[in-house]
Design an enzyme around this catalytic site. Structure first.
Site, PDB file in Angstrom:
ATOM      1  N   SER A 169      20.248  11.532  74.983  1.00 31.65           N
ATOM      2  CA  SER A 169      20.187  11.924  73.569  1.00 31.65           C
ATOM      3  C   SER A 169      20.940  10.916  72.723  1.00 31.65           C
ATOM      4  O   SER A 169      21.921  10.310  73.193  1.00 31.65           O
ATOM      5  CB  SER A 169      20.829  13.301  73.376  1.00 31.65           C
ATOM      6  OG  SER A 169      20.988  13.584  71.996  1.00 31.65           O
ATOM      7  N   TYR A 182      27.953  19.408  74.423  1.00 37.04           N
ATOM      8  CA  TYR A 182      26.649  18.746  74.578  1.00 37.04           C
ATOM      9  C   TYR A 182      26.790  17.225  74.466  1.00 37.04           C
ATOM     10  O   TYR A 182      26.293  16.481  75.314  1.00 37.04           O
ATOM     11  CB  TYR A 182      25.688  19.281  73.512  1.00 37.04           C
ATOM     12  CG  TYR A 182      24.330  18.628  73.504  1.00 37.04           C
ATOM     13  CD1 TYR A 182      23.363  18.976  74.446  1.00 37.04           C
ATOM     14  CD2 TYR A 182      23.999  17.667  72.552  1.00 37.04           C
ATOM     15  CE1 TYR A 182      22.110  18.382  74.433  1.00 37.04           C
ATOM     16  CE2 TYR A 182      22.752  17.069  72.527  1.00 37.04           C
ATOM     17  CZ  TYR A 182      21.803  17.426  73.469  1.00 37.04           C
ATOM     18  OH  TYR A 182      20.563  16.840  73.455  1.00 37.04           O
TER      19      TYR A 182
END
Ligand code: NAD
Length: 292
Positions: A169, A182
């Site tokens: 990501s 995250y």
């Protein structure tokens, strides 16, 4: 002489036209790919792209029902000989050993791993419980470790090299407020890819990363609750979320699952034969600069 020349040119043009009509060999013909998170938006787009380039694809996901539906979807454009699916939880060692073994049994080996299964998670640091923290590390770090280790062992044994692509990501490079568990896990995922690349190089195993930014259309992450939360934290309506991310990007473009699939395909194929330990950000420019 002029007549002979005209004949030669016509002959050459006909031969050229014949060549153009001949089907080109597919770039991944004979390759076997395993795609984790295959029931999800990006996983399905990746599988479709690899299949269209001639690879055989084993799909896996923790959600058996969604996985069966994804396989049915893929079978609409492909032969049963080239697609299979099998449920596995990437955080369970036995599942991962079994899925890699099943891929090898079904298709005769493993050449490409697309490690893509994942979640989205947001909580401010002070609201991040140990459970939230561990869930992120478990799926996004331990899961990626287990999958890459099993694929590595098989690829090394085969002695034919291989290619792994981790779907991480943009948030593995750029911190995002309210998502420390995250972001940290995605950063570790990226660094794991570099470590595997370093050990894999001696065996012809390349490992690279694709970093998406928000991919809203098609992604199951963006169904329901997550979308509502992101919309609320950005003080916009949930229907405006895709436009919000588009406007925020440098290129003013929405990132689609197919865009991620293109980058994964490039890195998985021989076109990227000299790239390892690298990252492609497919983020419409978001990792490079904030435009607002
Ligand atoms: P998605 O939810 O559509 O697909 C992810 C899939 O992973 C789901 O089908 C889910 O069931 C599966 N999964 C979750 N935990 C699993 C586990 N323990 N074992 C096996 N499978 C599991 O989401 P997506 O958008 O296709 O995301 C794919 C990857 O891209 C993820 O790693 C995600 O973090 C990353 N990513 C997505 C976005 C985005 O905005 N969509 C942005 C950045 C990164």
């Amino acid at each position: 002489l002029a007549e002979q020349e005209a004949f030669n040119i016509e002959y050459w043009l006909l031969e050229e036209a014949k060549l153009q009509r001949m089907p080109k060999p597919k770039s991944l013909a004979g390759r076997v790919a395993l795609v984790t998170g295959g029931a999800g938006g990006i996983g399905q787009a990746v599988a479709r792209q690899l299949l269209s380039e001639g690879a055989c694809v084993m799909l896996t996901d923790i959600d058996a029902e969604a996985l069966a539906a994804a396989e049915m979807n893929l079978l609409k454009g492909s032969s049963r000989d080239n697609v299979a699916s099998c449920r596995a939880d990437i955080t369970t060692e036995a599942d991962i050993e079994a899925i890699v073994h099943a891929t090898s049994l079904r298709f005769g080996g493993l050449d490409i791993l697309v490690s893509n299964a994942g979640i989205a998670s947001a909580a401010k640091l002070e609201d991040t419980t140990l459970e939230i923290w561990q869930r992120n590390q478990n799926i996004l770090v331990t899961g990626y470790f287990l999958v890459s280790r099993a694929a590595f062992r098989l690829m090394k044994l085969q002695k034919t090299g291989g290619s792994m692509v981790f779907v991480a990501s943009k948030n593995g490079l750029v911190a995002s407020a309210g998502a420390s568990a995250y972001c940290t896990a995605k950063a570790a995922e990226i660094h794991l890819a570099r470590c595997v690349a370093l050990e894999g190089a001696a065996h012809g195993i390349r490992v690279n990363v694709v970093n998406p930014d928000a991919v809203i259309r098609g992604s199951r992450i963006w169904d329901g609750k997550w979308k509502e939360e992101r919309a609320a934290s950005n003080k916009i309506g949930s229907d405006d979320i895709e436009e919000f991310y588009r406007q925020r990007s440098m290129l003013k473009l929405s990132v689609l699952p197919e865009d991620i699939a293109e980058a994964v395909y490039f890195l998985a194929s021989d076109k990227a034969g000299k790239s390892t330990g690298n990252i492609i950000n497919v983020d419409a420019g978001n990792a490079a600069a904030f435009t607002r």
